[in-house]
Motif scaffolding. Structure first.
Motif, short mmCIF file in Angstrom:
data_model
loop_
_atom_site.label_atom_id
_atom_site.label_comp_id
_atom_site.label_asym_id
_atom_site.label_seq_id
_atom_site.Cartn_x
_atom_site.Cartn_y
_atom_site.Cartn_z
N SER A 6 14.26 2.60 5.00
CA SER A 6 15.27 2.36 6.02
C SER A 6 14.70 2.22 7.43
CB SER A 6 16.29 3.51 6.01
OG SER A 6 15.64 4.72 6.29
N ASP A 7 13.36 2.36 7.57
CA ASP A 7 12.73 2.23 8.87
C ASP A 7 13.09 0.87 9.48
OD1 ASP A 7 10.86 1.76 10.99
OD2 ASP A 7 9.71 3.45 10.20
N LEU A 8 13.51 0.88 10.81
CA LEU A 8 13.99 -0.35 11.44
C LEU A 8 12.92 -1.44 11.47
CD1 LEU A 8 16.03 1.12 14.44
CD2 LEU A 8 16.90 0.18 12.28
N SER A 9 11.68 -1.05 11.64
CA SER A 9 10.63 -2.07 11.73
C SER A 9 10.33 -2.72 10.40
CB SER A 9 9.34 -1.44 12.27
OG SER A 9 8.81 -0.55 11.29
N GLY A 10 10.62 -2.03 9.33
CA GLY A 10 10.31 -2.55 7.99
C GLY A 10 8.87 -2.40 7.60
N GLN A 11 7.99 -2.01 8.57
CA GLN A 11 6.57 -1.92 8.26
C GLN A 11 6.26 -0.79 7.27
OE1 GLN A 11 4.21 -4.10 9.16
NE2 GLN A 11 5.88 -5.28 10.06
N PRO A 12 6.79 0.44 7.45
CA PRO A 12 6.51 1.50 6.48
C PRO A 12 6.98 1.14 5.08
CG PRO A 12 7.37 2.44 8.51
CD PRO A 12 7.56 0.96 8.60
N ALA A 13 8.14 0.49 4.98
CA ALA A 13 8.64 0.12 3.65
C ALA A 13 7.69 -0.86 2.98
CB ALA A 13 10.03 -0.48 3.77
N ARG A 14 7.22 -1.87 3.78
CA ARG A 14 6.28 -2.84 3.20
C ARG A 14 4.96 -2.17 2.82
NH1 ARG A 14 8.71 -6.29 7.04
NH2 ARG A 14 7.10 -5.86 8.61
N ALA A 15 4.51 -1.23 3.67
CA ALA A 15 3.27 -0.51 3.36
C ALA A 15 3.43 0.30 2.08
CB ALA A 15 2.89 0.41 4.52
N GLY A 16 4.60 0.94 1.95
CA GLY A 16 4.84 1.71 0.73
C GLY A 16 4.87 0.82 -0.50
N ALA A 17 5.44 -0.37 -0.37
CA ALA A 17 5.48 -1.29 -1.51
C ALA A 17 4.08 -1.73 -1.91
CB ALA A 17 6.34 -2.50 -1.15
N TRP A 18 3.27 -2.04 -0.89
CA TRP A 18 1.89 -2.43 -1.21
C TRP A 18 1.12 -1.28 -1.85
CZ3 TRP A 18 -0.29 -6.85 -1.89
CH2 TRP A 18 0.22 -7.99 -1.27
N GLN A 19 1.33 -0.06 -1.40
CA GLN A 19 0.66 1.09 -2.00
C GLN A 19 1.05 1.25 -3.46
OE1 GLN A 19 1.36 4.62 0.30
NE2 GLN A 19 0.54 3.71 2.18
N ARG A 20 2.35 1.08 -3.74
CA ARG A 20 2.79 1.20 -5.13
C ARG A 20 2.12 0.15 -6.01
NH1 ARG A 20 7.63 2.64 -2.50
NH2 ARG A 20 8.39 0.49 -2.46
N ARG A 21 2.00 -1.07 -5.47
CA ARG A 21 1.34 -2.12 -6.24
C ARG A 21 -0.13 -1.77 -6.49
NH1 ARG A 21 4.10 -5.72 -2.38
NH2 ARG A 21 6.04 -6.47 -3.36
N ILE A 22 -0.79 -1.26 -5.46
CA ILE A 22 -2.21 -0.90 -5.60
C ILE A 22 -2.38 0.19 -6.66
CG2 ILE A 22 -4.15 0.22 -4.42
CD1 ILE A 22 -3.22 -1.26 -1.87
N TRP A 23 -1.50 1.20 -6.61
CA TRP A 23 -1.64 2.29 -7.58
C TRP A 23 -1.29 1.83 -8.99
CZ3 TRP A 23 -4.83 5.23 -5.71
CH2 TRP A 23 -4.77 5.76 -4.44
N LEU A 24 -0.34 0.90 -9.10
CA LEU A 24 -0.03 0.35 -10.43
C LEU A 24 -1.23 -0.42 -10.99
CD1 LEU A 24 3.66 -0.87 -10.00
CD2 LEU A 24 2.84 0.94 -11.53
N VAL A 25 -1.88 -1.20 -10.13
CA VAL A 25 -3.08 -1.93 -10.57
C VAL A 25 -4.18 -0.94 -10.95
CG1 VAL A 25 -4.93 -3.46 -9.79
CG2 VAL A 25 -2.56 -4.00 -9.25
N ALA A 26 -4.36 0.10 -10.13
CA ALA A 26 -5.38 1.11 -10.43
C ALA A 26 -5.10 1.80 -11.76
CB ALA A 26 -5.45 2.14 -9.30
N VAL A 131 -0.14 10.79 -6.56
CA VAL A 131 -0.60 9.61 -7.29
C VAL A 131 -2.07 9.35 -7.00
CG1 VAL A 131 -0.32 7.12 -7.57
CG2 VAL A 131 1.69 8.58 -7.38
N ALA A 132 -2.46 9.52 -5.73
CA ALA A 132 -3.86 9.32 -5.36
C ALA A 132 -4.76 10.29 -6.11
CB ALA A 132 -4.03 9.50 -3.85
N GLY A 133 -4.34 11.55 -6.22
CA GLY A 133 -5.14 12.53 -6.96
C GLY A 133 -5.29 12.16 -8.42
N CYS A 134 -4.18 11.71 -9.03
CA CYS A 134 -4.23 11.29 -10.43
C CYS A 134 -5.17 10.10 -10.62
CB CYS A 134 -2.83 10.90 -10.92
SG CYS A 134 -1.89 12.27 -11.59
N CYS A 135 -5.09 9.13 -9.71
CA CYS A 135 -5.93 7.94 -9.86
C CYS A 135 -7.41 8.26 -9.63
CB CYS A 135 -5.46 6.85 -8.91
SG CYS A 135 -3.91 6.07 -9.44
#
Length: 486
Positions: A6-26, A131-135
């Motif tokens: 819900s962050d107005l800038s949208g940047q944290p949400a996009r960062a979180g989405a990219w992190q999820r993708r990275i962890w899924l790939v990992a 998630v980082a610890g698990c990976c």
């Protein structure tokens, strides 16, 4: 730090989405690199000499007179009994102790990863750090510790008990001391871990040091509960197996070498430098939260202990399990503590594992490609052992186990005792041709100072050799056709 959609800038949400993708790939890469090991779960072909050795003791567990032999016998057991009991009970369902042991080890390894995530979650709120610890843990498991993924060996089971013991001991909030209940549970789990594998001392030592430095009142309860549970455990072992169990476990024959320690343990020190650098925020902030000192103490104890344990003959990368667990906890927590958390510290800590990815990928492909051939190669060896007329001996005891036979010779233990001139029973056994058939790997003459192989060759001759495995019969009085594989 939490990323809100819900962050107005949208940047944290996009960062979180990219992190999820990275962890899924990992996570997908970790599973893919583990595929070769997982493919071996149901097959009758050994992944490690540990598998058959442990299975043989599972069989002996249900006869208390045989689990811990006389120290001068040609077989040996230097492990505590609990893992044999657990795997033995599961083998009643699977019908096979090696397959049961592989399943137990795999589930225990997963339990360790979940335990890492749970501890990280208490010290650094935020799902991304768990998630980082698990990976981190998974990445090191399928690279540096690859040879111990899903094999019939008890160490991951023992470490799972230790990790969850630490979890129960870590208070939920900063400034809160451990409760008596949590201390009792932690002590019980760690004593159980010692009953599974006796060399798992890094976590009990680290917890004791941490409590001595920061939680003096809890230390008294920790020592009291630990001593009480240890006394109960020792009394139970003594009542069932007698004093011989303690002699076999605590005083096995084993050679130690400074050169081996430096060659096998030294690289760990170099690999851990980026991890220690990444963990600096823990040192800076532990005064405000005494819980943060625990990951540092775990690293400080586990790293040197791992290096020292590598001095022992037959000690493999399992000496580094506790170090990998400690770094998988320390790095995500330290990263979360930084004013501006940066994922580059986790990436830097992953560098040693990433450097091993090509080697792991090659091993993964080899395991997948060679599995069926290994099964075909094992089948005639197993059949020959089953048909042999008289006692047998197996360097890799998995072949004897699947043949329904007991190996009358523990190659590693006898080799170690020969270095100390303590294997008086060996020469008469070989000279009289006690073993109708010996199955062993083809060793080089100087392999690990191995005096056992020349002793065997002095009285036995090779009748079949293939894929590095030899079958030998006594030089006198045996018909090699009776044991020739089809």
């Amino acid at each position: 730090m939490r990323y809100e959609a819900s962050d107005l800038s949208g940047q944290p949400a996009r960062a979180g989405a990219w992190q999820r993708r990275i962890w899924l790939v990992a996570a997908a890469l970790i599973v893919a690199l583990a595929a070769g090991r997982l493919a071996w779960l149901p097959v009758h072909a050994p992944l490690s000499v540990n598998e058959g050795w442990n299975a043989a003791h599972v069989v002996r567990t249900f006869n208390p007179d045989t689990l811990y032999p006389d120290p001068e016998a040609l077989i040996a057991n230097n492990y505590p009994p609990l893992s044999f009991l657990i795997v033995g009970l599961l083998s009643k369902l699977t019908g096979d102790a090696i397959i049961a042991g592989r399943l137990v080890a795999l589930l225990a390894q997963i339990a360790c990863g979940l335990g890492v995530a749970a501890i990280v979650g208490r010290l650094a709120p935020g799902r991304q750090w768990k998630v980082a610890g698990c990976c981190l843990f998974g990445a090191y498991c399928v690279t540096l510790l690859r040879s111990y993924v899903a094999i019939n060996d008890p160490q991951w089971l023992g470490d799972a008990a230790m990790v969850w013991g630490v979890f129960f001991l870590v208070p939920r909030r900063a400034g809160q001391p451990p409760s008596l209940r949590s201390i009792a549970i932690a002590a019980a789990l760690m004593v159980a871990g010692e009953l599974i594998k006796h060399n798992l001392v890094a976590f009990p030592i680290a917890v004791t040091v941490w409590l001595a430095l920061f939680e003096r009142r809890a230390l008294v309860a920790w020592i009291a509960f630990g001593a009480a549970f240890a006394a109960i455990a020792c009394a139970g072992v003594f009542a069932i197996w007698g004093a011989i169990a303690f002699i076999d476990v605590l005083a096995p024959a084993r050679s130690y070498s400074l050169a081996r320690m430096l060659a096998k343990g030294g690289p760990l020190l170099l690999a851990m430098l980026p991890v220690l650098i990444a963990s600096r925020p823990l040192l800076a902030q532990w005064r405000g939260d005494r819980r943060l000192a625990l990951p540092i103490v775990l690293l400080a104890v586990a790293i040197p202990l791992g290096v020292v344990q590598r001095a022992g003959s037959g000690v493999d990368v399992n000496a580094f399990f506790e170090t990998v667990i400690a770094l998988s906890i320390a790095v995500p927590v330290a990263t979360a503590l930084r004013p501006q958390p940066s994922w580059r510290w986790i990436a830097i800590s992953l560098l040693p594992a990433l450097c091993l990815v090509p080697r792991a990928a090659a091993a993964n492909w080899r395991e997948l490609r060679q599995r069926d051939a290994a099964v075909r190669h094992a089948a005639p060896l197993i059949a020959s052992l089953r048909q042999a007329r008289g006692p047998v001996a197996c360097d890799d005891q998995a072949y004897c186990y699947w043949a329904g036979r007991e190996s009358g010779l523990d190659f590693f233990s006898v080799k170690q005792r020969l270095l100390e001139d303590r294997a008086q029973a060996l020469t008469p056994a070989l000279a009289e041709g006690r073993f109708a058939l010996i199955v062993m790997r083809g060793h080089n003459p100087g392999w690990q100072e191995n005096r056992l192989i020349p002793a065997i060759r002095a009285h036995y001759r090779t009748v079949h050799a293939r894929n590095g495995i030899e079958m030998l019969v006594p030089k006198q009085g045996s018909d090699p056709r009776s044991v020739q594989p089809n």
